[in-house]
Each structure stands twice: as structure tokens, then as C-alpha cells.
Design an enzyme around this catalytic site. Structure first.
Site, PDB file in Angstrom:
ATOM      1  N   HIS A  10     -61.836  44.742 -11.941  1.00 35.98           N
ATOM      2  CA  HIS A  10     -61.514  45.049 -10.550  1.00 35.98           C
ATOM      3  C   HIS A  10     -61.250  43.807  -9.687  1.00 35.98           C
ATOM      4  O   HIS A  10     -60.190  43.682  -9.086  1.00 35.98           O
ATOM      5  CB  HIS A  10     -62.644  45.852  -9.905  1.00 35.98           C
ATOM      6  N   ASP A  18     -67.561  44.786 -16.335  1.00 33.54           N
ATOM      7  CA  ASP A  18     -67.365  46.076 -15.672  1.00 33.54           C
ATOM      8  C   ASP A  18     -66.653  45.937 -14.337  1.00 33.54           C
ATOM      9  O   ASP A  18     -65.804  46.764 -13.989  1.00 33.54           O
ATOM     10  CB  ASP A  18     -68.727  46.748 -15.465  1.00 33.54           C
ATOM     11  N   LYS A  43     -56.392  51.797  -3.281  1.00 36.44           N
ATOM     12  CA  LYS A  43     -56.985  51.916  -1.951  1.00 36.44           C
ATOM     13  C   LYS A  43     -55.997  51.488  -0.871  1.00 36.44           C
ATOM     14  O   LYS A  43     -55.286  50.493  -1.022  1.00 36.44           O
ATOM     15  CB  LYS A  43     -58.249  51.053  -1.865  1.00 36.44           C
ATOM     16  N   HIS A  69     -58.728  51.740  -9.938  1.00 32.55           N
ATOM     17  CA  HIS A  69     -58.690  52.510  -8.691  1.00 32.55           C
ATOM     18  C   HIS A  69     -58.770  51.618  -7.450  1.00 32.55           C
ATOM     19  O   HIS A  69     -58.353  52.028  -6.374  1.00 32.55           O
ATOM     20  CB  HIS A  69     -59.792  53.577  -8.666  1.00 32.55           C
ATOM     21  N   LYS A  77     -75.686  45.415  -8.947  1.00 32.13           N
ATOM     22  CA  LYS A  77     -76.360  46.695  -8.783  1.00 32.13           C
ATOM     23  C   LYS A  77     -77.679  46.503  -8.034  1.00 32.13           C
ATOM     24  O   LYS A  77     -78.256  45.415  -8.026  1.00 32.13           O
ATOM     25  CB  LYS A  77     -76.655  47.310 -10.162  1.00 32.13           C
ATOM     26  N   LYS A 118     -60.097  51.812 -17.298  1.00 25.22           N
ATOM     27  CA  LYS A 118     -60.797  50.588 -17.657  1.00 25.22           C
ATOM     28  C   LYS A 118     -62.147  50.966 -18.256  1.00 25.22           C
ATOM     29  O   LYS A 118     -62.639  52.087 -18.031  1.00 25.22           O
ATOM     30  CB  LYS A 118     -60.927  49.678 -16.420  1.00 25.22           C
TER      31      LYS A 118
END
Length: 481
Positions: free
Chosen positions: A249, A244, A191, A187, A335, A157
Site C-alpha cells: 500500500h 502487508d 480512494k 484499494h 496495529k 494483494k
């Protein structure tokens, strides 16, 4: 797809030539190279394999330099020390080849030599751990050289930056590879705790009947990070937190939470059910979004001094189907926040009647919740009310917890990238994203991309802008706990 009690019971892939593009980048050093060696230690690599690192001229290494680089990567970031017979075999499998899209001769020769050294049937796997702007040329180069035969390709991605770019990327990939050869990696879906959502729900009768709008009042997917943009200003200016993290995700995690039970855990039925969720996901309403930017972001290298790129986003999403209609899905990520967490919270409705008096411990009670903490190795927590010991009938909050680290599975745990690389070698696409799913998510994202609300400042080390609470009202964010 299913977890095994021992790696020795797992299927071993065909003999492989693994080609790693972007081999000197951060992702390769931190995750891919150490992950491949862990797979070798776990007995999950093919019986015979070769790993070819590749980069364009100017970033090349000799084979010996790359072997030294790989040893350092495993020393720093691996779960196994680079020593013993297994390391010697792994080290011997490594080589380096220059691959330039306008002059690719070195790579086909290196692949042919590796296949000859292995002998017999050999499958090819390409991992494109490169920036998005390099993917198109590499895909076309692999097709032009004939390296797309008997091969699979892992694409990182982001899968485009909007609907038009995603369609262009998918068209280029499908022009050179069949869809069955393509593994778009997220990813998060590798998990253990994300996979365990399926087991928790579909293997336990106590949960599945409650997994709907009649009992669930909200779902939160919360992924705050303490890290800044880490000197990736130019990259982040092109993406931002929404592209992002949310599109790449959190929407994928939402699909796993909200899906109907598939007929099996094979790739087609599983991905069909996830795609049905995406099809019923309403386009994001910009009025249900808060975008934030941490103070000091505009001073970061590569960032526009007047940037409106968000480093934080909180939003409300809705799945418009019979099971979930009216249930808000709250997504938040950012962030430079107070904590680094990866948490899913299923909030349940309150009882119709308040039969029991509350103790003073219950004054801040926020209702029954099922919490999945999916930072590896992960845990599951059930929050409920119980009677306080003593002569009076008072209730107080309690919690039951399952930790992966306390179970036999911990010794067999694969990190997300290791899990997904193994699945790609085995050809199992169940945990990888379909092209039509990617395009649908960009459709859902389009209203926000076309009409984003202005960013609001927030302090580093906080939980985001003050107005983020407007998104979840009358509910509350479950983090901080």
C-alpha cells in the site's frame, strides 16, 4: 480516472459475467457484494449482468443460501438498503457454483449458462478474493478450462511475499492471461483523496512549483491502526506489517506523490510515471527501519511464542532522482496503536529569515504543511502562519481545510473497492499495479527482508516503540497532531 459531477455522465460497462472467488470470505461480505449493489444503485453496473459466487466443495452454498447471505451482507455493510426493484434485479443476478481446481466442471457450465441468459457479447471478470496460496491454482484452472478468453482478472494483494514468489506469481498469471487482462488491486489507489493528489498538484499552479527538493523538507505517509491482528495470527506470521502494508500500500501511495506529470491520465502514461518513481526508489536500508511488536502479540492464536514478526514498522525511504534527491519519505504503520488514521503530510522548508516575532500560540509551530487525510471521504488541510489580531506584529498558526463531505462530490462518492471494480469492468488499468512495478518494489524491500532488525516492544494504544523517533530526527512525526 477523472471524477464526474454525476454518475449519470459516467461510462457504463459492457454486459458482464462477474465471478467472485472467495465469496464467503470477509472481504466479499464487507466490501465486494455491498459494493456491487451500490454500483447497481448508482447506475454503473452493466445493462445486463450475472454474478456467480464460487467456492470449493466444503464451503459451497446453494444459490438461495448465497442470495440470503448477500442480503445480510448488504444490510450490515452496504450504503443502500436491499429493497425495491433494483434489489430484486440484483438478487436475481446472483447464483452459486462449486469450483475445485482439480474438478472445475461446475464453473464453466455456470458461466456458459449466465452468458446464454444475457445474450450477445458478454465480458467475463474474475475477482480472486482468496488467500495468496490459492491464486496460482485458480489462475491455472481458468486457463485450462478456457475461461480466460474475453476475460479480465482482479488479483488481491499481497502480490507474493518476496521477489522470487512475486516472479513466480506473475509468470503463472501471464502464462494464462495477457498483461492487459490483469488488474492487481490496491484499494488505497481507489480512494478519492489519493486520486485528488493528482488534481491538487497538476491542476493548481500554486502547488506544483513547490513540489520538489527545493521547497519540501520531508514527506510522511502515516497509517496507524487501532485494530489488532483480529484472529489472523497464522496469516500475519507469514506477512507482518512491512509486507502487508508498506510494500502493498504505502509504496504505491509514495509513487503517486512523487511521480512526474504524465502526458495524460490514461493507463500507460500514468503508470509509466509511477514506475519511474519505483525505479529510482533506493533499496531500503535496515539501519533506517524500526520494527515493533505490540505486547501480547505472541499470545495471539496462531502466533509463534518466540515470533519476530513485526506488527509495527517505521522507515525512511529515498527517491534518488533530480526532483526528490535528499528528501526523506517517512513511512509508518502498525496495529494496536493510539488512533486509526490515514494521513499524508508534505512538510515545507522554513523561510530563510525569521522576520516576524512569534506569539505564544506559535511556540509549538512545526512549519508549513499540506496534509491529506485519505480516510474516506477525505480532506485536505493547509497549515500556515498569519498575523495575530492586535496592535503588535505577531504571527500565529492557522489552517485552511477542504472536506469532501462538505462538497457536492459526497453524494456521488464511490468507496475504493467500488471505484476499482468499476474501472476493471471498463478496462481502465490506470489505478492498478504493473507486474514490473511489483517486482521492483520487492527488489527495494529485499535488504530489509534479508536482514531485519529485531522487533522492539510497544504498548497497545501507543504510537509505537520509543526509538521510532530516531527515524525522523531531526524532524518529528506529524501524528499525533
Amino acid at each position: 480516472m477523472s471524477s464526474k459531477s454525476s454518475h449519470s455522465e459516467s461510462e457504463v460497462p459492457d454486459n458482464h459475467v462477474f465471478v467472485l472467488f472467495g465469496s464467503t470470505g470477509d472481504l466479499a461480505k464487507r466490501k465486494i457484494i455491498p459494493g456491487l449493489f451500490h454500483l447497481a444503485n448508482a447506475g454503473l453496473m452493466p445493462k445486463k449482468y450475472r454474478i456467480i459466487a464460487s467456492a470449493p466443495r466444503g464451503h459451497e452454498k446453494t444459490t438461495e443460501e448465497f442470495r440470503a447471505y448477500s442480503r445480510d451482507a448488504v444490510e450490515q455493510f452496504g450504503s443502500n438498503r436491499p429493497q425495491g426493484k433494483l434489489w430484486d434485479q440484483f438478487n436475481e443476478s446472483l447464483s452459486f457454483a462449486i469450483a475445485e481446481t482439480d474438478n472445475p466442471e461446475g464453473l464453466p457450465a455456470a458461466v456458459a449458462d449466465a452468458e446464454k441468459a444475457i445474450g450477445g457479447f458478454v465480458r467475463r471478470l474474475y475477482h480472486l478474493a482468496v488467500p495468496p496460496n490459492a491464486v496460482l491454482d485458480l489462475v491455472e484452472m481458468l486457463g485450462t478450462c478456457g475461461l480466460n478468453k474475453n476475460a479480465r482478472i482482479i488479483c488481491e494483494k499481497p502480490f507474493g511475499t518476496d521477489l522470487d514468489s512475486a516472479k513466480k506469481l506473475n509468470a503463472a498469471i501471464i502464462a494464462n492471461f495477457e498483461e492487459t487482462q490483469v488488474f492487481r488491486i490496491d484499494h488505497f489507489l481507489g480512494k478519492e483523496s489519493i486520486d485528488n493528489i493528482l488534481a491538487l498538484r497538476f491542476a493548481n499552479r500554486m502547488f506544483e512549483p513547490l513540489w520538489n527538493r527545493d521547497h519540501v523538507c520531508f514527506v510522511q505517509i502515516d497509517v496507524p491502526e487501532t485494530l489488532s491482528i483480529e484472529n489472523r495470527g497464522a496469516f500475519y506470521e507469514e506477512t507482518g506489517a512491512f509486507r502487508d502494508m508498506v510494500v502493498s500500500h504505502l509504496f504505491q501511495v509514495l509513487g503517486f506523490i512523487a511521480m512526474e506529470q504524465p502526458s495524460s491520465l490514461e493507463a500507460r502514461p500514468l503508470r509509466d510515471e509511477v514506475h519511474k518513481v519505483f525505479e529510482t526508489l533506493r533499496p531500503i536500508d535496515p539501519k533506517s527501519v524500526i520494527r515493533g511488536q505490540y505486547e501480547g502479540y505472541r499470545s495471539e492464536k496462531g502466533v509463534d511464542p518466540k515470533s519476530q514478526t513485526e506488527t509495527f514498522v517505521a522507515l525512511r525511504a529515498e527517491v534518488d532522482n533530480t526532483r526528490w534527491k535528499g528528501v526523506p519519505f517517512y513511512l509508518r504503520t502498525g496495529k494496536c496503536m493510539a488512533q486509526s488514521r490515514q494521513v499524508i503530510t508534505i512538510g515545507f522548508d522554513e523561510p530563510v529569515m525569521r522576520l516576524f516575532p512569534e506569539s505564544h500560540h506559535a511556540r509549538n509551530w512545526r512549519g508549513n504543511k499540506l496534509v491529506v487525510d485519505f480516510v474516506d471521504p477525505g480532506s485536505i488541510h493547509a497549515h500556515f502562519m498569519t498575523k495575530e489580531p492586535g496592535p503588535q506584529m505577531l504571527i500565529e498558526p492557522a489552517e485552511m481545510t477542504y472536506h469532501y463531505k462538505d462538497s457536492f462530490q459526497e453524494a456521488n462518492n464511490l468507496e475504493a473497492y467500488e471505484h476499482l471494480i468499476l474501472e476493471a469492468m471498463l478496462g481502465n488499468r490506470a489505478l492498478f499495479t504493473r507486474s514490473d512495478g511489483i517486482e521492483r518494489l520487492w527488489e527495494v524491500a529485499t535488504p530489509l527482508l534479508e536482514n531485519p532488525p529485531p522487533v522492539q516492544p510497544y504498548f497497545k494504544g501507543s504510537w509505537g516503540p520509543d526509538r521510532m523517533n530516531d527515524i525522523v530526527a531531526p524532524n518529528e512525526w506529524c501524528l499525533p497532531e
